[in-house]
Design a protein around this motif. Structure first.
Motif, short mmCIF file in Angstrom:
data_model
loop_
_atom_site.label_atom_id
_atom_site.label_comp_id
_atom_site.label_asym_id
_atom_site.label_seq_id
_atom_site.Cartn_x
_atom_site.Cartn_y
_atom_site.Cartn_z
N ILE A 65 0.95 -1.23 -0.23
CA ILE A 65 -0.04 0.20 0.00
C ILE A 65 1.02 1.17 -0.23
O ILE A 65 1.87 1.33 0.91
CB ILE A 65 -0.80 0.03 1.07
CG1 ILE A 65 -1.66 -1.29 1.07
CG2 ILE A 65 -1.87 1.33 1.10
CD1 ILE A 65 -2.63 -1.41 2.43
N GLU A 66 0.80 2.23 -0.88
CA GLU A 66 1.60 3.43 -1.01
C GLU A 66 0.70 4.37 -0.05
O GLU A 66 -0.44 4.98 -0.55
CB GLU A 66 1.52 3.81 -2.64
CG GLU A 66 2.66 4.81 -2.55
CD GLU A 66 2.80 4.95 -4.19
OE1 GLU A 66 1.91 5.52 -4.93
OE2 GLU A 66 3.86 4.81 -4.58
N LYS A 67 1.61 4.91 1.04
CA LYS A 67 0.76 5.74 2.04
C LYS A 67 1.12 7.20 1.61
O LYS A 67 0.35 8.01 1.58
CB LYS A 67 1.51 5.39 3.18
CG LYS A 67 0.98 4.01 3.76
CD LYS A 67 -0.36 4.06 4.24
CE LYS A 67 -0.73 2.74 5.01
NZ LYS A 67 -2.43 2.56 5.60
N LYS A 77 -7.72 7.26 5.02
CA LYS A 77 -9.13 7.20 5.32
C LYS A 77 -9.37 7.89 6.75
O LYS A 77 -10.62 8.40 6.99
CB LYS A 77 -9.77 5.90 5.01
CG LYS A 77 -9.92 5.43 3.78
CD LYS A 77 -10.79 4.47 3.56
CE LYS A 77 -10.67 3.89 1.99
NZ LYS A 77 -11.32 2.79 1.77
N THR A 78 -8.46 7.36 7.76
CA THR A 78 -8.82 7.96 9.11
C THR A 78 -8.03 9.43 9.43
O THR A 78 -8.31 9.65 10.53
CB THR A 78 -8.05 6.76 9.88
OG1 THR A 78 -6.63 6.99 9.64
CG2 THR A 78 -8.79 5.40 9.74
#
Length: 251
Positions: A65-67, A77-78
């Protein structure tokens, strides 16, 4: 002339060092659930983070996952992620699912290949909770606490070498009544439980400590408090509120 050449070579080495960045072995970091943590990026090229990308991998998943992409938060999303100084990745209100391997990478252009090596950070998250239903928590009843370490290796599996979890004596100075999970640093489980008999005493606290190579890295505590529902209640009417909390290791 020789001095000029030497100075030029020194400048060239410095420039190459800055362009290549510095990357090393995986850095291990520990956090309590609910804490804030900053994951350092040790291969920064541009101070404005325009070349910086952060990727994330979780145990048991092949998905990356690319943050962060080119200095901008990509997936959050948080709304708990932000970039800090030196392009560090700041995670606020840490949750168990945040545990995993975070890797800082550098890309000088959007279409180009990765520049330099990876700068990986392994984040582990320490949690504590009661496995006994709240409705069953009464004076003289048993309560079972669970202390677990979430990491890239998984939840509650064998601790990495040199890391161990253990229960410390409670505030009365006595040892816990019952516990499960090896407390041997060489064969330690990162998922241990503790069973205690509750007493009617305010702010009873139990502490789980994480040790790495003999040094206390982090501790987390669980506090239980009895209270009366009404002023004229009897002992049988007492209820208990359980509050997981944190404490800092002693210095």
């Amino acid at each position: 002339m020789a001095d000029v050449i030497h100075s030029f070579l020194g400048l060239l080495v410095t420039v190459l060092y800055l362009l290549t960045g510095v990357s090393g072995e995986t850095l291990s970091m520990f956090s309590r659930v609910g804490d804030d943590v900053s994951l350092p990026c040790n291969n920064v090229v541009y101070p404005n983070c325009s070349s910086t990308t952060w990727i994330y991998n979780r145990d048991g998943s092949t998905v990356t996952i690319e943050k962060v992409e080119f200095g901008k938060i990509k997936v959050d999303k948080t709304e708990r992620l932000s970039l800090g100084s030196s392009c560090s990745l700041h995670v606020s209100n840490v949750r168990p699912e945040d545990a995993g391997l975070y890797t800082c990478q550098q890309y000088l252009t959007e279409t180009g290949s990765q520049h330099g090596g990876d700068a990986p950070v392994d984040l582990s998250v320490l949690t504590i909770s009661s496995t006994t239903p709240v409705t069953d928590l009464k004076p003289d009843a048993d309560m079972t606490l669970r202390c677990s370490l979430f990491s890239f290796m998984g939840h509650g599996k064998q601790c990495i070498s040199g890391v161990s979890l253990s229960w410390v004596p409670n505030e009365t100075g006595t040892e816990p009544q019952k516990y499960s999970g090896s407390q041997d640093p060489q064969h330690s489980s990162c998922d241990i439980t503790l069973t205690v008999t509750l007493q009617k005493k305010d702010n009873r606290k139990w502490t789980c400590t994480l040790t790495e190579k003999g040094n206390v890295k982090i501790s987390i505590d669980f506090t239980s408090t009895f209270s009366d529902i009404e002023e004229n209640t009897t002992d049988s009417d007492d209820v208990i509120s359980t509050v997981p909390g944190i404490i800092l290791p002693s210095v």
